[in-house]
Write an enzyme that holds these catalytic residues in place. Structure first.
Site, PDB file in Angstrom:
ATOM      1  N   TYR A   7       0.839  -1.192   0.000  1.00  0.00           N
ATOM      2  CA  TYR A   7       0.000   0.000   0.000  1.00  0.00           C
ATOM      3  C   TYR A   7       0.879   1.250   0.000  1.00  0.00           C
ATOM      4  CZ  TYR A   7      -3.536  -3.506   0.883  1.00  0.00           C
ATOM      5  OH  TYR A   7      -4.338  -4.618   0.784  1.00  0.00           O
ATOM      6  N   ARG A  36       2.670  -0.974  11.066  1.00  0.00           N
ATOM      7  CA  ARG A  36       2.780  -2.278  10.389  1.00  0.00           C
ATOM      8  C   ARG A  36       3.696  -2.103   9.185  1.00  0.00           C
ATOM      9  NH1 ARG A  36      -1.470  -7.052   8.903  1.00  0.00           N
ATOM     10  NH2 ARG A  36      -0.444  -7.925  10.722  1.00  0.00           N
TER      11      ARG A  36
END
Length: 293
Positions: free
Chosen positions: A124, A171
Site C-alpha cells: 500500500y 505495520r
C-alpha cells in the site's frame, strides 16, 4: 484516511466527522464488554480502486472509472501487481496525505479508540514509498532509505504531536522477498527511526508489493520481528501462528507480542483457549463459557 485511499468501495473510512460519529457506538460496544479496540489507518495508493473480494460485486483487478472506480496515486507512476496505472503524487500532494493520516488519527481518538496503527505494509501507499522496487523518485521523498521513509516518519511524528498519549503501532512489510527490495536490515533501521518519531511498536509482516516466492508456513515471518526486536524496538510477529505453544515460543525468542488473524477468525474464543492450554489464569471469562473453560 481519504476516499481515494480505499482498496475497494466496500472499505470503511474515517476521513470526516460523520464517520467519526458512526464509529463511536461501535467503540462503546467494545468497551462495554471489557475490550480495548484499535483502528488501522491506511491508504492503498496504486492498489486502490479494486473490485471487492466478496459480496455481490466481487471480482478481481481494478474497478474501471466508468464503473465507479477512480484514478489511483502512488510514489511513482505505473502499475502495481497488474492493476490500473497510478499517477505519481507531487510533494505537496504527498504532504496532504500525511495531513489526512494525522486528521484520521485525531478523529479516531475523538471516537474513543484505544490505539491507532499506521499501515505501511502489503504494497500500500506508505510501502510504495519505502521500497526501492517502486519508489524511483529523485526528490526529497525518494532516493536512499532515509528519503523513502520520509512520508512514514512524518505521519508517525505528526500523530504523536497531535496525540501525546495515544499508543501508535506501525505495520511494516519487513522484506519484499525480492532482490533489490526492502531487506530485514532496512526494516530494522526504519523501525528504529519510527520509534524515535513516536511509534510504540512495529508489527513485522512482509511482501505485497511485487510477486515473489514467499516461504509461507507456520511462523514464517517471526524472524522479521526478532530482527527488529534485536535493536531494542518493541516488535510483534504475525503469520500463520496457530497454537498457544507456538505463540509462546515466539514471545520467548525475544519478540514482544504475537498477532493472530485467521486462527482467531476460525475461533473467536482463541485467547481464552490458548490461556487454558498454557496453564494461564485469566481474570474474566464470559459467564456462558465458564463450563467450557
Amino acid at each position: 484516511v481519504v476516499p481515494e485511499g480505499r482498496i475497494s468501495r466496500q472499505d470503511t473510512g474515517i476521513w470526516d466527522d460523520v464517520q467519526r460519529d458512526a464509529w463511536r457506538p461501535i467503540v462503546d460496544f467494545a468497551h462495554a464488554r471489557g475490550a480495548a479496540i484499535g483502528i488501522q489507518l491506511a491508504h492503498a495508493g496504486a492498489k486502490a480502486s479494486t473490485r471487492p473480494a466478496f459480496g455481490p460485486d466481487a471480482g478481481s483487478g481494478s474497478l474501471p472509472i466508468a464503473d465507479g472506480g477512480w484514478q489511483t496515486v502512488s510514489a511513482a507512476a505505473g502499475s502495481v501487481m497488474g492493476l490500473a496505472d497510478a499517477r505519481a503524487l507531487s510533494v505537496d500532494e504527498a504532504r496532504d496525505v500525511v495531513d489526512a493520516f494525522i486528521a484520521a488519527a485525531v478523529r479516531a481518538d475523538e471516537a474513543g479508540f484505544d490505539v491507532v496503527e499506521v499501515h505501511a505494509a502489503h504494497g500500500y501507499l506508505l510501502h510504495q514509498f519505502l521500497s526501492p522496487l517502486w519508489n524511483t523518485r529523485d526528490d526529497e521523498l525518494g532516493g536512499d532509505l532515509a528519503g523513502r521513509a520520509t512520508l512514514l516518519l512524518e505521519v508517525v511524528r505528526g500523530i504523536r504531536a497531535a496525540l501525546p498519549a495515544m499508543p501508535i503501532l506501525v505495520r511494516l512489510s519487513a522484506t519484499d522477498w525480492t532482490d533489490g527490495g526492502l531487506t530485514e536490515d532496512d526494516a530494522a533501521t526504519v523501525s528504529a527511526w519510527a520509534q524515535d518519531a513516536g511509534a510504540d511498536l512495529v508489527d513485522a509482516s512482509s511482501g505485497g508489493l511485487v510477486r515473489a516466492a514467499i516461504p509461507v508456513g507456520p511462523g514464517y515471518q517471526a524472524h522479521l520481528a526478532q530482527r527488529i526486536a534485536a535493536d531494542d524496538v518493541p516488535a510483534s510477529a504475525v503469520g500463520i501462528i496457530e497454537t498457544g505453544e507456538q505463540a509462546q515460543a515466539i514471545v520467548d525468542s525475544g519478540v514482544d507480542a504475537v498477532r493472530v488473524g485467521r486462527a482467531a477468525l476460525r475461533d473467536p474464543h482463541l485467547p481464552i483457549r490458548w490461556a487454558r492450554e498454557l496453564g494461564i489464569e485469566v481474570d474474566w471469562v464470559p459467564p456462558q463459557y465458564e463450563r467450557a473453560y
